[in-house]
Design a protein around this motif. Structure first.
Motif, short mmCIF file in Angstrom:
data_model
loop_
_atom_site.label_atom_id
_atom_site.label_comp_id
_atom_site.label_asym_id
_atom_site.label_seq_id
_atom_site.Cartn_x
_atom_site.Cartn_y
_atom_site.Cartn_z
N GLN A 165 0.81 -1.20 0.00
CA GLN A 165 0.00 0.00 0.00
C GLN A 165 0.86 1.27 0.00
OE1 GLN A 165 -3.34 0.20 -0.09
NE2 GLN A 165 -3.46 -2.01 -0.39
N VAL A 166 2.16 1.19 -0.32
CA VAL A 166 3.08 2.32 -0.23
C VAL A 166 2.77 3.36 -1.31
CG1 VAL A 166 5.51 2.99 -0.35
CG2 VAL A 166 4.86 0.87 0.76
N ASN A 167 2.43 2.94 -2.50
CA ASN A 167 2.22 3.85 -3.62
C ASN A 167 0.78 4.32 -3.69
OD1 ASN A 167 4.85 3.78 -4.45
ND2 ASN A 167 4.54 2.01 -5.77
N THR A 168 0.39 5.11 -2.76
CA THR A 168 -0.96 5.66 -2.80
C THR A 168 -0.99 6.86 -3.71
OG1 THR A 168 -0.56 7.13 -0.96
CG2 THR A 168 -1.40 4.92 -0.44
N LYS A 169 -2.17 7.30 -4.07
CA LYS A 169 -2.32 8.44 -4.96
C LYS A 169 -1.74 9.71 -4.35
CE LYS A 169 -5.75 10.83 -7.69
NZ LYS A 169 -7.14 10.96 -8.07
N GLU A 170 -1.89 9.89 -3.06
CA GLU A 170 -1.37 11.07 -2.37
C GLU A 170 0.15 11.11 -2.43
OE1 GLU A 170 -1.18 12.03 2.22
OE2 GLU A 170 -3.24 12.22 1.47
N GLU A 171 0.78 9.98 -2.20
CA GLU A 171 2.24 9.93 -2.25
C GLU A 171 2.74 10.14 -3.68
OE1 GLU A 171 3.02 6.13 -0.52
OE2 GLU A 171 3.15 6.97 1.49
N PHE A 172 1.98 9.66 -4.65
CA PHE A 172 2.35 9.86 -6.04
C PHE A 172 2.29 11.35 -6.40
CE2 PHE A 172 1.16 10.18 -10.54
CZ PHE A 172 2.29 9.61 -11.12
N GLU A 173 1.24 12.04 -5.97
CA GLU A 173 1.10 13.47 -6.23
C GLU A 173 2.22 14.26 -5.55
OE1 GLU A 173 -0.96 15.10 -8.28
OE2 GLU A 173 -1.72 13.13 -8.91
N ALA A 199 5.24 13.11 -4.84
CA ALA A 199 6.47 12.83 -5.60
C ALA A 199 6.46 13.61 -6.91
CB ALA A 199 6.60 11.34 -5.86
N LYS A 200 5.29 13.69 -7.54
CA LYS A 200 5.15 14.43 -8.78
C LYS A 200 5.45 15.92 -8.56
CE LYS A 200 1.52 15.26 -12.19
NZ LYS A 200 0.15 14.96 -12.56
N LEU A 201 4.95 16.49 -7.46
CA LEU A 201 5.18 17.89 -7.11
C LEU A 201 6.67 18.13 -6.84
CD1 LEU A 201 3.95 20.67 -6.58
CD2 LEU A 201 3.59 19.96 -4.20
N SER A 238 11.82 20.27 -8.60
CA SER A 238 13.22 20.01 -8.94
C SER A 238 13.53 20.45 -10.36
CB SER A 238 13.55 18.52 -8.78
OG SER A 238 13.43 18.12 -7.45
N ILE A 239 12.61 20.16 -11.27
CA ILE A 239 12.80 20.56 -12.67
C ILE A 239 12.81 22.08 -12.77
CG2 ILE A 239 11.72 20.56 -14.97
CD1 ILE A 239 13.09 17.95 -14.31
N GLU A 240 11.88 22.76 -12.08
CA GLU A 240 11.84 24.22 -12.11
C GLU A 240 13.13 24.82 -11.56
OE1 GLU A 240 8.29 25.32 -10.03
OE2 GLU A 240 6.98 24.77 -11.71
N THR A 241 13.64 24.25 -10.48
CA THR A 241 14.90 24.72 -9.90
C THR A 241 16.05 24.53 -10.88
OG1 THR A 241 14.12 24.15 -7.68
CG2 THR A 241 16.48 24.46 -7.96
N LEU A 242 16.08 23.38 -11.52
CA LEU A 242 17.11 23.08 -12.50
C LEU A 242 17.04 24.06 -13.68
CD1 LEU A 242 19.41 21.23 -13.43
CD2 LEU A 242 17.68 19.79 -14.51
#
Length: 137
Positions: A15-23, A25-27, A32-36
């Motif tokens: 149950q580690v990959n819940t939708k909330e954790e995915f969002e 990680a996505k954020l 990170s991309i914006e900083t880069l």
């Protein structure tokens, strides 16, 4: 054995990959991309400034090289003038020696002596100017 919340190596889904954790990680990935991208943008701006500065320095070097060439030409001209004046002095000295052995008027001797003094003075002036120019370089 105690039950541990750890994914099984046998392929059991946890149950580690819940939708909330995915969002989340996505954020984090988006941030990170914006900083880069921001850092790369700053590097590009910095590089552009350095290129402009480098071009200005190259232009200054070109101008200084032209000035140096002009000064070298001027020095060569002055050296040529000095050689011509020294030759003229030598000719006048020869005339004086010729006048000493032969008979000539005192006025002629005085004219030749004054001309020699004038030429020596000019040579000294040229040499002084040459030394001043040499010290500036």
């Amino acid at each position: 054995m105690a039950n541990v919340n750890q994914p099984s190596l046998l392929g059991e889904n946890s149950q580690v990959n819940t939708k909330e954790e995915f969002e989340k990680a996505k954020l984090e990935f988006k941030n990170s991309i914006e900083t880069l991208v921001s850092k790369v943008g700053h590097l590009i701006e910095k590089n552009a400034k350095k290129e402009k500065e480098n071009e200005k320095l190259n232009e200054t070097v070109r101008e200084l090289n032209l000035k140096l060439q002009e000064l070298k030409l001027e020095i060569n001209k002055l050296n040529s003038d000095i050689i011509l004046k020294e030759k003229e002095i030598s000719n006048y000295k020869n005339q004086i020696l010729g006048l000493k052995t032969g008979k000539s008027s005192p006025e002629d001797k005085d004219k030749v002596k004054s001309r020699i003094k004038e030429l020596i003075s000019r040579i000294d002036t040229h040499l002084d100017n040459y030394e001043e120019t040499d010290e500036e370089i």
